[in-house]
Scaffold this active site. Structure first.
Site, PDB file in Angstrom:
ATOM      1  N   LEU A 184      -4.579  -3.747   2.001  1.00  0.00           N
ATOM      2  CA  LEU A 184      -4.695  -4.398   3.078  1.00  0.00           C
ATOM      3  C   LEU A 184      -3.616  -3.888   4.307  1.00  0.00           C
ATOM      4  O   LEU A 184      -2.550  -4.600   3.213  1.00  0.00           O
ATOM      5  CB  LEU A 184      -5.292  -5.613   3.409  1.00  0.00           C
ATOM      6  CG  LEU A 184      -5.364  -6.147   4.603  1.00  0.00           C
ATOM      7  CD1 LEU A 184      -6.212  -5.674   5.472  1.00  0.00           C
ATOM      8  CD2 LEU A 184      -5.791  -7.613   4.268  1.00  0.00           C
TER       9      LEU A 184
ATOM     10  N   SER B  76       0.914  -0.987  -0.109  1.00  0.00           N
ATOM     11  CA  SER B  76       0.035  -0.051  -0.248  1.00  0.00           C
ATOM     12  C   SER B  76       0.319   1.033   0.094  1.00  0.00           C
ATOM     13  O   SER B  76       0.461   2.493   0.017  1.00  0.00           O
ATOM     14  CB  SER B  76      -0.975   0.028   1.494  1.00  0.00           C
ATOM     15  OG  SER B  76      -2.201  -1.049   0.866  1.00  0.00           O
TER      16      SER B  76
ATOM     17  N   ARG C 172       4.654   1.627  11.641  1.00  0.00           N
ATOM     18  CA  ARG C 172       3.314   0.228  11.777  1.00  0.00           C
ATOM     19  C   ARG C 172       2.094   0.961  11.149  1.00  0.00           C
ATOM     20  O   ARG C 172       2.427   1.763   9.969  1.00  0.00           O
ATOM     21  CB  ARG C 172       3.300   1.363  13.354  1.00  0.00           C
ATOM     22  CG  ARG C 172       4.475   1.745  14.210  1.00  0.00           C
ATOM     23  CD  ARG C 172       3.941   1.940  15.823  1.00  0.00           C
ATOM     24  NE  ARG C 172       2.300   2.331  16.001  1.00  0.00           N
ATOM     25  CZ  ARG C 172       2.043   1.042  16.836  1.00  0.00           C
ATOM     26  NH1 ARG C 172       2.906  -0.218  16.876  1.00  0.00           N
ATOM     27  NH2 ARG C 172       0.656   0.855  16.817  1.00  0.00           N
TER      28      ARG C 172
END
Length: 185
Positions: free
Chosen positions: A100, A76, A108
């Protein structure tokens, strides 16, 4: 890995007059629309559910499957740059991002998700090409069969929702740009 997905089935390119009309109740586009769908390959088996649902719903809303180009990136975090390059081509009337983001790796997941969304918004405002996000970050994700199945189903819903948002926004922008060109707005 900035490449179009090659495993998608071949689709005959149709002329605008060959396109089936949108399902009853959906407005028609005055001009042909072309959409880029950029998805992360991380958790592909989950994210692809979004793509499949998106393609089905966007076609029902009057954008032919042949007018949607599919791209896959590693994760992503790579989506915003690809979206920006695609937007700058002026080939696309909209770009959809799907991914996702889960905890792990060097970043993080909250940081990655927040960074991706902010970057997509920035690209959208700079290029005036609408960008839609189905980049999700669950609070709890475990690679168990139960979690994977839950998120597969969730991404189906998100695919339908992002197609609806994409089609409605493109119709709204088409109308607004027509009003601006006519001097109404």
């Amino acid at each position: 890995m900035n490449q179009m997905l090659q495993d998608a089935p071949e689709v005959k390119t149709s002329q605008p007059t060959d396109r089936p009309p949108p399902a009853a109740g959906y407005r028609r586009f005055a001009k042909p629309q072309r959409v880029a769908f950029v998805q992360s390959s991380w958790h592909r088996e989950v994210v692809e559910e979004c793509r499949i649902a998106f393609l089905s719903e966007i076609e029902a809303r009057g954008i032919a499957r042949a007018h949607v180009d599919l791209f896959e990136v590693p994760g992503s975090f790579e989506i915003p740059l690809h979206a920006q390059i695609l937007a700058k081509t002026r080939r696309y009337t909209a770009i959809v991002a799907a991914g996702l983001v889960v905890d792990g790796g060097i970043y993080r997941h909250e940081f990655v998700a927040d960074t991706v969304i902010k970057a997509l918004m920035d690209v959208q405002l700079r290029t005036e090409v609408p960008i839609f996000s189905a980049v999700l970050t669950p609070q709890q994700f475990h690679e168990s069969a139960v979690h994977l199945e839950f998120f597969r189903k969730h991404f189906v819903v998100k695919g339908i929702e992002v197609a609806e948002a994409c089609a409605n926004t493109l119709l709204s922008l088409e109308r607004l740009r027509g009003q601006v060109a006519a001097g109404i707005v």
